[in-house]
Design a protein around this motif. Sequence first.
Motif, PDB file in Angstrom:
ATOM      1  N   UNK A 181       0.871  -1.136   0.140  1.00 24.33           N
ATOM      2  CA  UNK A 181       0.058   0.039  -0.138  1.00 24.33           C
ATOM      3  C   UNK A 181       0.833   1.374   0.098  1.00 24.33           C
ATOM      4  N   UNK A 182       1.953   1.441   0.750  1.00 26.12           N
ATOM      5  CA  UNK A 182       2.644   2.656   1.048  1.00 26.12           C
ATOM      6  C   UNK A 182       3.212   2.855  -0.399  1.00 26.12           C
ATOM      7  N   UNK A 183       3.593   2.090  -1.217  1.00 24.77           N
ATOM      8  CA  UNK A 183       4.212   2.252  -2.707  1.00 24.77           C
ATOM      9  C   UNK A 183       3.339   2.195  -3.867  1.00 24.77           C
ATOM     10  N   UNK A 184       1.871   2.696  -3.324  1.00 25.52           N
ATOM     11  CA  UNK A 184       0.932   2.595  -4.533  1.00 25.52           C
ATOM     12  C   UNK A 184       0.513   4.054  -4.807  1.00 25.52           C
ATOM     13  N   UNK A 185       1.003   5.120  -4.041  1.00 24.41           N
ATOM     14  CA  UNK A 185       0.845   6.470  -4.522  1.00 24.41           C
ATOM     15  C   UNK A 185      -0.343   6.855  -4.397  1.00 24.41           C
ATOM     16  N   UNK A 186      -1.252   6.211  -3.590  1.00 22.25           N
ATOM     17  CA  UNK A 186      -2.671   6.802  -3.343  1.00 22.25           C
ATOM     18  C   UNK A 186      -2.955   7.198  -1.824  1.00 22.25           C
ATOM     19  N   UNK A 187      -3.903   7.880  -1.921  1.00 19.28           N
ATOM     20  CA  UNK A 187      -4.238   8.379  -0.577  1.00 19.28           C
ATOM     21  C   UNK A 187      -5.824   8.371  -0.215  1.00 19.28           C
TER      22      UNK A 187
END
Length: 349
Positions: free
Chosen positions: A71-77
Amino acid sequence: MTIVLDRISKSFGQVEVLKTLSLEVNPGEFLVLLGASGSGKTTALRMIAGLESVSSGRIVIGQRDVTNVLPKNRDVAMVFQSYALYPHKTVFDNIAYPLAVRKRPKAEIESSVRDVARQVQLDQLLDRFPRQLSGGQRQRVALARAIVRRPSAFLMDEPLSNLDAKLRGHMRAELKHMQHELGIATIYVTHDQIEAMTLAHRVAILERGVLQQLDTPANIYNRPANLFVAGFIGSPPMNVLEGSLTQGRFECGSGSFGTASTSSGKAVVAGIRPEDGRLTAEGSGHLAGEIYASELIGDHTLVTCRCGDATVTVKADKDFDGAIGQRVGVGFEPRVVHLFDKATGERIS
């Protein structure tokens, strides 16, 4: 940035909660996943975020296949329904947190936080703690924390559901304006059709893990793909009558009328939106019935009629004063009639 869901599915044991969902979210688009509880919409969102694994299919964000990316590397908020604020941190520190964990320079954090705070009207509250804020203010902090990262995509899981009706209306307008200004692809989950119709560029309606229709709000309302969508969208919902169709003429227990179709079928459902119907004198119109109830809404009156075995609701003038039990007719234009196959529920015309 484009988000592509390519035939993604999700199962928990023997229970399949999402079934081969495929859709593409365009850069800058506001797409709403709409459905009742258990339809699979939140599961789909969590899969995009990486919080749920994908049973089959793939997820692509921009040019990257992120199906198995952390998740931390998907660049979504992601913005949650529960706000998820840190109670011991000030508004400033809550908003700054995504930048602080990335060890951005202090000057950059200060500038970014104050800029975003002005956008969501929190610039005078940066020294307060979450317990000192109203529900709407807390939600704006959660939004600001997501915005400050300038991610590739926003994922929002019913962020307005904890607010009162008046504040929800205000925040819908604020959210739509902010998304337009930022131009970042947004996927928004809700069970509220008003939120979906007012916020979205396009709406994806899910039922039991299956995509029912993906289209603009206007097209979904004016040309629902099937009986489920027809009944789910609209308040009050579309009136439905069961009957038969002979060369475009529909016949049921309470009357008969022409339609825009030339088809025939023995088991057909006709749908009429309440605003497309009108009350007429007894013996005229297309359907015969009697008034079952009337409700003054403010700018109009909802009149419910019993027409044979069916219930038909019509939007009448606000000054309507018909009595319960009064015999009336219901009329409408042929072009407003929606036709569906009773067996499959699919749209005929």
